[in-house]
Every structure is written in structure tokens, then in C-alpha cells.
Design an enzyme around this catalytic site. Structure first.
Site, PDB file in Angstrom:
ATOM      1  N   LEU A 129       0.818  -1.214   0.000  1.00 13.02           N
ATOM      2  CA  LEU A 129       0.000   0.000   0.000  1.00 13.02           C
ATOM      3  C   LEU A 129       0.847   1.258   0.000  1.00 13.02           C
ATOM      4  O   LEU A 129       0.615   2.191   0.758  1.00 13.02           O
ATOM      5  CB  LEU A 129      -0.958   0.018   1.192  1.00 13.02           C
ATOM      6  N   CYS A 130       1.884   1.236  -0.807  1.00 11.15           N
ATOM      7  CA  CYS A 130       2.689   2.449  -0.895  1.00 11.15           C
ATOM      8  C   CYS A 130       3.045   2.701  -2.352  1.00 11.15           C
ATOM      9  O   CYS A 130       4.186   2.960  -2.696  1.00 11.15           O
ATOM     10  CB  CYS A 130       3.931   2.362  -0.017  1.00 11.15           C
TER      11      CYS A 130
END
Lengths: 365, 133
Positions: A129-130
Site C-alpha cells: 500500500l505504498c
């Protein structure tokens, strides 16, 4: 539940199609038409549910963004508190080097050998999630591995960070020497364990060159994967294989002992304190210069690794911040379009009901 | 003239203070530094650093590194320092004995190296207690 598809919230793909049903994931025409029809076939209750779930997701992404922002600040503080050390170290190294220029010093860490095997230290993050953060660095690693294969060299990988670990575990054809965990905040101990591995591999002549692949922190919105040669700590010149071909990566940034490199990138926007005047010309060495370099170079190695870990963490957090802020924006957009659909349908339903009543009344009268 | 001393590790500044006298654990023996010392670079062993200010000694356990002295400024660069916990004299003595045994019983050269670092730390700890009390 055809209406509760919330995937790809974090993608910032340009929205296309009917303005009424602008959903963030409308990338291909088939999905457009599917979404299109599915959005129409949703009844009011389903739409309400979906709006609620978008709201909830938005709250989560918003919170993740804030957490990442706070952590970036902490990561920057860690970099700042490590600065006096790296500055003094570079200064001492520079001055020793000046003093030793005429001597031919032989230290294991600076020994340049013909390269047969290269060790790649790949620094990734612990979480997803980056955005493209982990992918970018792993792609860089794959690219470098391909280059090395092309040069006919052997290689081995030391993977740091959970994401890299799972990546390499799924690809058993890539020889991995060690899997290490990144940890939340890079510590001296973490850097030390990497340095120890690298050191023993290099000194035992198992590998002849160590390269560090990490993500360089340029700014909050920009970071780039880079390759650094960690060992040998060669003062100058390129490192060659048996046939004398250069094996350095094209965009490799060599650590040069003679330059004042090794400054933290985050420092760039900070005004540096003027450094005191250099050493006195008559500098005494308590021990043999070789012994002093022996004590100094591991420190240098450690601080370089620690710095790259810190930069990698800062890049990861910055990437997460951007990704999450995009996701929040997308959720907002999705929410608006969904509520519009919801309101229209509600209105249509009411209009339909009125029509029915009027028609009924007319039929009666 | 006052002498300044800074102890730095890669992640933080351990101490930055003035001192009257400093004793460093040099690789070739202890190095005492007084006001106006000549410019010097020395490699440090794992051991005890002592800082004297206001007639009081402050001990810090260092884990190997480097020190440079220049114009009344002592900069100590180390990988890590050990936290000084309040341990009893008898306990420290016991630890020292244990570490000594480990060095004697070590089989591989790596184990012996690790054990000897532990031994140095243990003896530094014991020494530190003397200065603390």
C-alpha cells in the site's frame, strides 16, 4: 454484490466514460460497460451500502496518510540525529586520506579484486500500500541481475525487508544468501547485521563486489531507486572482471573516500553549520595508519548502510503518503458520483410514484 | 581553555560536554587527554571511556571505534555504547568470570572473537562500577 467493488481505489488512473458513472477504475472499455450497467442495476439499498463502504475506506486511507506523514517526520528526525556522526566521520576520513595519500595502505575492505561474483543488497519495505515503491526497487534489482548475467558474472542477493523477502522466495531461481527483516525504524544494530554479512562475504573472498540497491529519498513526492557500490571501498577507479571489463552499473554512484560524499540527501534543504577549520597539519597517529583505517572503515560501512536504510524508509513512507492521499481523493470522487446516482434514482422513484398516483386519480375521475 | 568532548554513534549524540580530563580506551592502551593535547587520531577498543569534569568521573562503555583530538576538541566516533545499568559488584564479577570461561572454551575463531568482545565489555562494566560508586 456487483455494487461493492472497491478495488483499485488507490489507483490514480484518469477517469473516463459517462460523467455520471465516473468510477476510478474505468481503465478498459469492458470494465466501463460492466460498471455502467452494474451501477444502473443497483437498487437504492445497495447504493446506500456502497456509499457507506466507500466512506469507511476513505476514513482508513485518510488515517494511513496521516500516520505516514507523522512517521516521515520521525524518519527525518532520525536522519538529522545521525548527521553529526556522519559529518564527523567523513571529515576524519577525508583528513586521514589526505595524510595517507603518499603511503600505500593495504586494508581488506579497500582491496580491489577481479570480479567473479557480485552480492546485491536489496532494500525494500515491510509493507505494501505504498504505490510503486517496492515494485520500482525490485524491478531495478531484476534489471541489474539481468545485466550481471549478460556480463557472465555470478551473483547472490541479500534481501532486506519483508516485501523483498516474499518476492525472492517466490523466485527460487535467484540465489539468495540471506533474508533480513527491515524493522520499523532502522537501527544501528540492523545496519550492523547487514554490514557483518557483507563484510564476511567480502573478506572471505566469496564475493568480489557488493552493491547496495535502495530507494533514494529526493523529496516527499520524488524518490528513485539507485545502485551504490558498497565494497570494495575503493578510493577511485572502476571495478573490473577477470577480462578487464568494467562491471559497474552505468548509473552507479561510487562511494569516493576522497570526496565529501555521503552527505544525507535530506540535508540539502538545511543550512549546514560551518565546519571548523581542518586538522592541524601535524596530525599524529597513535597506532599504525592501517589499524586506524581498520577501525574506521567498518564504521563508515555501517553508517552508509544505516543511511540507506533510513532513506529507504523515508521514501517508503513518502510513497505511502502520496498513494493514500490519492486514494482518499479517489474515494471522494467515487462518493460524489455514487451519491449523484443515488439521488437520481431516488428522484426517479418518487417521480414514478407521483405519476402512478396522478394516473390513478385521472382514471378514477 | 576548556576541553570539549563529543561522543557520537550513527543514530544519536550520546554526549557533548566540557571536560577537564578524558581517558580513552585506545587500541594500544589507555590514552589520557588533558587540556591542550596535540592533534591525534587513535583507534578505540571495546572498553571504558572516562570523562572528568568538576572533580567527578563519568564512565561510558564504548564498543570499538575511533577518536580524534584536535584543538581541545575530542570527537569519539563509535558504533554503539552500552547502557550503564546499576548492577551489583558481585554480579559484574560473576559475569566477568563467565566471559573469561567462554573465551577459554571457544572452539572456532569467530566464537573466540565474540567471546573476547564480551569479556572486554564485562571488564569495562566492572571498572565502570568502581567509578559510579
Amino acid at each position: 454484490m456487483s455494487c461493492s467493488n472497491l478495488t483499485m481505489l488507490s489507483s490514480s488512473a484518469a477517469t473516463a466514460g459517462d460523467p455520471l458513472f465516473r468510477l476510478p477504475s474505468t481503465t478498459t472499455s469492458t470494465t466501463v460497460s460492466r460498471r455502467h450497467s452494474s451501477a444502473i442495476h443497483c437498487n437504492l439499498r445497495e447504493l446506500r451500502g456502497r456509499i457507506q463502504s466507500v466512506k469507511n475506506t476513505q476514513k482508513i486511507t485518510e488515517a494511513m496518510k496521516l500516520v505516514a506523514a507523522a512517521k516521515v517526520r520521525r524518519a527525518q528526525e532520525a536522519v538529522v540525529s545521525g548527521r553529526p556522526f556522519s559529518e564527523s566521520l567523513v571529515e576524519v576520513l577525508y583528513n586521514i586520506n589526505e595524510n595517507l595519500q603518499s603511503d600505500d595502505v593495504d586494508v581488506p575492505l579497500t582491496r580491489v579484486r577481479p570480479v567473479k561474483k557480485v552480492c546485491l543488497v536489496v532494500v525494500t519495505g515491510d509493507r505494501g500500500l505504498c504505490g510503486g515503491f517496492n515494485n520500482a526497487i525490485l524491478k531495478k534489482a531484476e534489471q541489474r541481475i539481468k545485466d550481471l548475467k549478460g556480463l557472465g558474472l555470478e551473483y547472490t542477493v541479500i534481501s532486506v525487508g519483508k516485501k523483498g523477502n516474499t518476492y525472492f522466495q517466490r523466485r527460487p531461481h535467484i540465489p539468495v544468501d540471506k533474508f533480513l527483516d527491515g524493522g520499523n525504524l532502522p537501527t544501528t544494530k540492523g545496519a550492523q547485521s547487514i554490514a557483518d554479512d557483507v563484510f564476511s562475504l567480502f573478506v572471505s573472498e566469496e564475493v568480489d563486489k557488493v552493491e547496495l540497491l535502495y530507494t533514494k529519498f529526493v523529496s516527499l513526492i520524488k524518490s528513485e531507486p539507485v545502485i551504490h557500490t558498497l565494497l570494495p571501498l575503493s578510493p577511485k577507479g572502476e571495478i573490473c572482471d577477470l577480462n578487464g571489463n568494467c562491471v559497474d552499473a552505468a548509473e552507479d554512484e561510487l562511494f569516493r573516500l576522497t570526496t565529501r560524499e555521503g552527505k544525507l540527501t535530506v540535508e540539502r534543504d538545511v543550512v549546514r553549520n560551518p565546519t571548523p577549520a581542518g586538522f592541524s597539519p601535524i596530525l599524529q597517529f597513535e597506532q599504525d595508519p592501517v589499524q586506524i583505517l581498520d577501525a574506521l572503515l567498518p564504521l563508515y560501512l555501517n553508517s552508509q548502510i544505516l543511511r540507506s536504510l533510513q532513506e529507504s524508509l523515508a521514501s517508503e513512507l513518502a510513497a505511502r503518503m502520496t498513494a493514500m492521499s490519492n486514494a482518499t481523493e479517489n474515494a471522494n470522487e467515487l462518493k460524489t458520483s455514487l451519491s449523484r446516482v443515488y439521488n437520481r434514482q431516488r428522484q426517479a422513484k418518487i417521480t414514478g410514484e407521483i405519476l402512478e398516483i396522478v394516473a390513478g386519480a385521472e382514471a378514477l375521475g | 581553555m576548556v576541553m570539549n568532548i563529543r561522543v557520537l554513534t550513527p543514530d544519536r549524540v550520546i554526549c557533548s560536554t566540557t571536560a577537564d580530563e578524558v581517558v580513552l580506551p585506545g587500541l594500544t592502551g589507555q590514552v589520557g587527554v588533558l587540556d591542550g593535547h596535540a592533534a591525534l587520531i587513535t583507534a578505540l577498543d571495546t572498553g571504558l571511556l572516562r570523562i572528568k569534569s568538576n572533580e567527578k568521573w563519568t564512565p561510558i562503555i564504548l564498543c570499538g571505534g575511533l577518536a580524534e583530538i584536535d584543538q581541545n576538541q575530542v570527537t569519539v566516533l563509535v558504533n554503539d555504547v552500552e547502557e550503564l545499568t546499576k548492577i551489583e559488584l558481585s554480579e559484574a564479577t560473576k559475569e566477568l568470570e563467565k566471559a573469561t570461561l567462554e573465551v577459554e572454551n571457544a572452539e572456532t575463531s569467530k566464537a573466540r572473537l565474540d567471546a573476547s568482545v564480551e569479556l572486554k565489555k564485562a571488564s569495562a562494566r566492572l571498572e565502570a562500577i568502581n567509578y559510579l560508586s
